[in-house]
Every structure is written in C-alpha cells, then in structure tokens.
Design a protein around this motif. Structure first.
Motif, PDB file in Angstrom:
ATOM      1  N   SER A 114      24.335  26.584  13.929  1.00 18.97           N
ATOM      2  CA  SER A 114      25.640  26.267  13.914  1.00 18.97           C
ATOM      3  C   SER A 114      26.171  25.787  12.541  1.00 18.97           C
ATOM      4  N   LYS A 171      26.087  25.096  21.092  1.00 23.99           N
ATOM      5  CA  LYS A 171      26.316  25.315  19.728  1.00 23.99           C
ATOM      6  C   LYS A 171      27.466  26.371  19.590  1.00 23.99           C
ATOM      7  N   ASP A 172      28.173  26.316  18.553  1.00 31.25           N
ATOM      8  CA  ASP A 172      29.278  27.190  17.891  1.00 31.25           C
ATOM      9  C   ASP A 172      28.565  28.559  17.646  1.00 31.25           C
ATOM     10  N   SER A 219      26.588  32.987  13.529  1.00 27.88           N
ATOM     11  CA  SER A 219      27.147  31.607  13.339  1.00 27.88           C
ATOM     12  C   SER A 219      28.569  31.639  12.986  1.00 27.88           C
ATOM     13  N   CYS A 220      29.482  30.766  13.961  1.00 26.32           N
ATOM     14  CA  CYS A 220      30.995  30.909  13.444  1.00 26.32           C
ATOM     15  C   CYS A 220      31.286  30.321  12.314  1.00 26.32           C
ATOM     16  N   PHE A 280      35.504  33.055  17.068  1.00 22.80           N
ATOM     17  CA  PHE A 280      35.000  32.831  18.368  1.00 22.80           C
ATOM     18  C   PHE A 280      34.071  34.299  18.819  1.00 22.80           C
ATOM     19  N   LYS A 328      39.737  18.298  15.969  1.00 25.18           N
ATOM     20  CA  LYS A 328      38.994  19.678  15.696  1.00 25.18           C
ATOM     21  C   LYS A 328      39.889  20.717  16.176  1.00 25.18           C
ATOM     22  N   LYS A 374      38.987  25.660  19.987  1.00 26.43           N
ATOM     23  CA  LYS A 374      38.608  27.072  20.358  1.00 26.43           C
ATOM     24  C   LYS A 374      38.910  27.636  21.853  1.00 26.43           C
ATOM     25  N   LYS A 375      38.787  26.654  22.698  1.00 25.92           N
ATOM     26  CA  LYS A 375      38.984  26.893  24.088  1.00 25.92           C
ATOM     27  C   LYS A 375      40.525  27.615  24.431  1.00 25.92           C
TER      28      LYS A 375
END
Length: 574
Positions: A217, A464-465, A475-476, A495, A552, A555-556
């Motif tokens: 990440s 983890k992203d 890895s984003c 995403f 931040k 992303k949701k």
C-alpha cells in the motif's frame, strides 16, 4: 461418494485426523521451537534441514518420475536435478553462494525451474522478478535486490539492458538468444567440465532462501525475505492437509496414483512457485507447462496428460470448466483457486457440471509463503463465502482489534496469521517489518474478517488500499503516482471496480484540466506499469474529489458515485 456430496468436516473430526497423522511421525513429526525470538508450539522437525537438503531427499525418491512437460520436451525429476546442480556449481564458480542474490526474469520455461533449483543449491538467495513488470519496475527490482547475476529471456533482457552496465549485471540467457547475454544456460548445462554433484557447504535453515517482491500500500513493491525453514513448513503443511483428508474422508480420492498438475500460474508468484512447483516436486507430481493461458489448450492437455490437479486464479478455473469438452476433465480430482475470492456462482457451476471434482480454495500471502487457510469438499458447500480453516498443524489464524488484542470467535477485526512459515521481514525496511507484526509473531494481513466457532475464516474487507485483479495485487498508490505524472491531472483516486470474472479491475477518478485526454492518460499508464495495473475504467470529476472528515479523499463515496454512472473512458478487460 462424489466430492460435491461429501459432508462437512466437523472440528472433532479434523482434530482426530490431525492427531492420527501426527502420531504416525515422519515426515510430519513436529516439535516446539523458538524462531527469531518467537515461540511456536509446533514446527515441522524436517525444517531443521535447508530446502536444498529436503529437495535432494525427495529427488532420490522421485528421480525416475516425470516432472516437467513443455510441448514435446519431457524431463524426469532426476534430469532436472542434475541440470540444476551443474548450474549451481557454475554459479559458485562465478562467486555466487551464501550471502549473494541471483535473479530470474523470464516467463515460465523449464529453464526457469533449473535456474531456481540451482540458485537454491548454490546457497544463494533466489530473486524471482515479475515477468509482467515494465522496464522501470524491473530496474527497481534489480536495484533493490542487489543481484549481480540475472537469468533472463529475450523480452526481459531488452528491458533490463539499459541498467546492465550501471548495476554491473551478468546476463545468463535462459532459453533463447538475448540482448547483452554474457552466458547461455544451454552452454552451461552442456559443459561436462562442470560437476553435477550437489554443493556440500552447509546452509542455515533460518537463512534467506528467497526475496520475493509483493505489491504494498506504500506504492512501491516490498521485498519479503523468506527463509528455508519457512518454505519447508509451508509445503509440508499442504502435504499434511492431504494426509488428514485421506484419514477423515477416505472415500474421496484426493491423492491418486501418477498425479499431475497444469502450471497455469506464473512461477514468479508465491502460489505458482510454492503451491504448484515446489509441492509438485516434493510430492512427485508431473507438471505440465503452457506458453500462455488458453482454457481450451488447458482442457486438452488435462485429457492428454491425464492430469489430476488444477490450481489457478478464479478466472482460470471458471474458464477451464466452460471450455472443456465432454471427457477432457475426467482425470481431475480437484480444481483449486487462490489469489482472490472465488465467486460462489462459479463454485456452484463446477458442482453442477463436475460433481465428482472437488472444489477447493486457499488463502495466504507472499509474506506467509502462501500458507494460511484452506477449504474443500463439504466445508466449501456449507461455508461458500469462507476461506476455510487455518492449515494444520503449524499455523494459527485469529482476528485482532485495532489495539492489538486477540478477539473472541465471531468478532470482526484484522485477520492475523502466526506460523513458522512467515517471512523474517521486509528487505531494507525495518519500519514496515515492525508494523507488519503484532507481538508474539502474529503477522498482520491487512484483511478484515472473522473466525466462527468451527474455525472458518471469512474475509469481509481490506485495511490496505489494494485491488486484487484476477489474483494480482495492485497498489492503488503506485497507480495514482503514475497518473499524477500527466500534465493537467490535479487529483487522482484509484480503486477497485467489480468485475464478473476477474473479481476487480482497476478504475480511476481524476480531477484536473478539461484538456486531459483520457485515452492518452491510459497510454501513459501502459508505458509505466505492468498491464494488470493499468486503469481500464476512468471517470472525470467536474469538481475536486470528495474528502472525509480527516481531509483524505473518500474512496467509499467515489465507489458509490462511479457505480451509478458509466465511465467517461473504458478500454480493456472485456
């Protein structure tokens, strides 16, 4: 009884099966052991030997059995081992050995396996580089690993060549002629002046056997340092599980005579390397290689070679059962998957079409030598969303709270694994190593889930992203950094986008100048990243990207909005 109708295995049955197999002793004898200051109640006694010695022992047992099939080429275990020992002795003559690293940068070929076994036997640490990486990624891997000898194929040689002189690299052409080659594997293996005896200098079982890069990440791949003891414990655990199944469900044949498996996954990944190649080598399985994944060819090879086991990512398992013609999969006893969660509908389809073939799935990470949990037979039918129980007898899995406390059954937290198979740490990254472990050796997977009273683990989310695309970790942050390189891109959020067969594909939302050409944005990503990391769905935001209370990017919210609106650009994955 066929596999689809097998009843679930109760906790009591499993415990009794484990006890019976352990009571039989070798090769599955265990003992308590302290490793790197961590106490383990059970560690395989055989892991007091290095992987080289374990491989040598099994080579004597299986030396006349077929091991590798590639097109018209066929090699026995003994033939592959002899070639590998010659390469090992050549490596030692070049200064390789304990404390040194040797890289492999090539697609799946028989020579990949010879190089791998030879590097291990020399005492050096093997560094399998991702053959899907682009030039910048390969450069990063070579620089971080500090390997001075690299076994290459033509495509990877072209990409590494610009840094060959800078890093002082020696190129060994693995199969075909390559740019910048200093030696050819063919010439080395044909040189009768090089002995085929196994090197005899001792190897500490707690020394590094492999440096394997994993997407993290933090944006750049981290190098997991895997030891001889760790990988031996992992492979023996899978063999142990098959033995337990044989005790608990003797009516289901999961260990037939003349076993064989298709090598459908790349060997530079821990699943292909450990769960397919190493397990196959140590258990006497014939391994059939393909040049690239083709489900129709895979089905035809399964019939031709009478293969008994298949292991791939969920997409490959789905492709195989759809592509197979009547009779082509008759010899298969198990279709297993790893790398990502297998959709329940795909498992149901397999049971409907092939009720006699067991459906199984495993969960593990690069950092755990692919060892974690496993599910099969009636358990998989009863708990279709589970990744199974911890693989006995040396592995524990538990959920932990944010403050590092072990949670009771049923409570959701971060899934953690304690096992002698776990890595000793990340290469040159003490901070990441500290953050990866709770006290007492519990490795933090970054996945969120729970464990029920029967011991079945269900993964519900990820801390983890990360995106898991067809079994590949993305890895984003790494993709976001590349997209930010394009002029006019002010904000980026990368995403996972749900996908029917791949599980997830890479999506991106961007905010910036209207002049940003989304097609050229993707082309830039293609030039800098491995194909599986490239965004194939891109949304353009008319405003700054949404943020949460901490500032931040949220992303949701972005996932919700993008799921309700078609992408402004889409190319690939269909």
């Amino acid at each position: 009884m066929d596999a689809a109708s097998a009843p679930p295995i109760t906790s009591e049955e499993l415990a009794a099966g484990v006890e019976k197999v352990l009571a039989a002793g070798a090769p599955f004898a265990v003992q308590p052991m302290t490793i790197r200051g961590v106490d383990y109640p059970a560690v395989f006694s055989l892991s007091q030997m290095s992987l080289r010695e374990v491989l040598a022992m099994k080579t004597m047992e299986n030396k006349d059995k077929p091991l590798i099939v590639y097109g018209d080429e066929r090699y026995t275990t003994g033939e592959v081992w002899a070639r590998a020992m010659r390469f090992a002795n050549w490596l030692k003559g070049q200064g390789a050995g304990q404390g040194k690293r040797v890289a492999i940068a090539m697609r799946n070929y028989p020579e990949w396996c010879v190089a791998y076994l030879g590097i291990i036997a020399s005492g050096a640490t093997v560094v399998p580089l991702n053959a899907w990486w682009q030039a910048d990624e390969l450069r990063y891997g070579m620089e971080k690993s500090d390997a001075k000898i690299v076994v290459v194929d033509a495509k990877r040689a072209d990409m590494i060549l610009p840094c060959k002189e800078e890093f002082g690299l020696t190129f060994v052409a693995g199969r075909e002629e390559t740019a910048g080659q200093d030696f050819r594997m063919h010439d080395i293996l044909a040189d009768d002046s090089i002995p085929m005896d196994m090197p005899q200098d001792p190897i500490d079982p707690d020394s590094d056997y492999c440096l394997l890069f994993t997407s993290g990440s933090t944006g750049k791949p981290k190098g997991a340092l895997l030891t001889h003891r760790g990988v031996v414990n992992a492979v023996l655990s899978w063999s142990f599980t098959l033995a337990v199944f044989g005790v608990v469900r003797p009516e289901i044949e999961l260990s037939p005579e003349n076993p064989g498996a298709l090598v459908a996954l790349p060997l530079f990944h821990v699943t292909g390397l450990h769960s397919i190649f190493l397990l196959g080598y140590l258990s006497g399985r014939k391994l059939v290689f393909t040049y690239r994944w083709d489900p129709e060819e895979a089905a035809a090879l399964t019939e031709k070679e009478k293969l008994t086991h298949f292991l791939g990512v969920p997409t490959q398992a789905y492709d195989l059962i759809k592509a197979a013609k009547p009779g082509q999969l008759d010899t298969l006893v198990d279709i297993g998957t790893g790398g990502a969660k297998r959709p329940e509908a795909q498992v149901d389809l397999q049971r409907e079409m092939y009720p006699e073939i067991s459906a199984s799935s495993g969960y593990g990470l690069t950092e755990t030598n692919a060892l974690g949990s496993h599910i099969a037979l009636g358990d998989y039918k009863k708990y279709p969303s589970s990744t199974g129980r911890a693989v006995p007898p040396v592995t524990e899995v538990a959920a932990f709270s944010e403050d590092g406390k072990r949670l009771p059954d049923g409570e959701t937290g971060e899934v953690c694994i304690k096992s002698p198979a776990t890595m000793r740490g990340y290469h040159e990254n003490e901070e990441a190593t500290r953050e990866a472990f709770h006290p007492d050796g519990w490795f933090r997977t970054g996945d969120v889930g729970n464990i029920n009273a029967e011991g079945f683990i269900t993964i519900t989310d990820r801390l983890k992203d990360m995106i898991i695309r067809g079994g590949e970790n993305v890895s984003c942050l790494e993709v976001e950094n590349v997209l930010h390189e394009v002029e006019g891109v002010d904000e980026v959020a990368v995403f996972g986008v749900p996908h029917e067969s791949l599980g997830e594909v890479v999506g991106a939302a961007i905010y910036g100048k209207d002049t940003v050409d989304l097609e050229k944005l993707q082309d830039h990503a293609k030039s800098r990243l491995a194909p599986f990391k490239v965004p194939t769905r891109i949304w353009r935001s008319p405003t700054m990207l949404p943020r949460g209370t901490t500032g931040k990017i949220d992303k949701k919210v972005i996932r919700t909005v993008t799921s309700e609106n078609p992408p402004h650009f889409q190319r690939g994955d269909d």
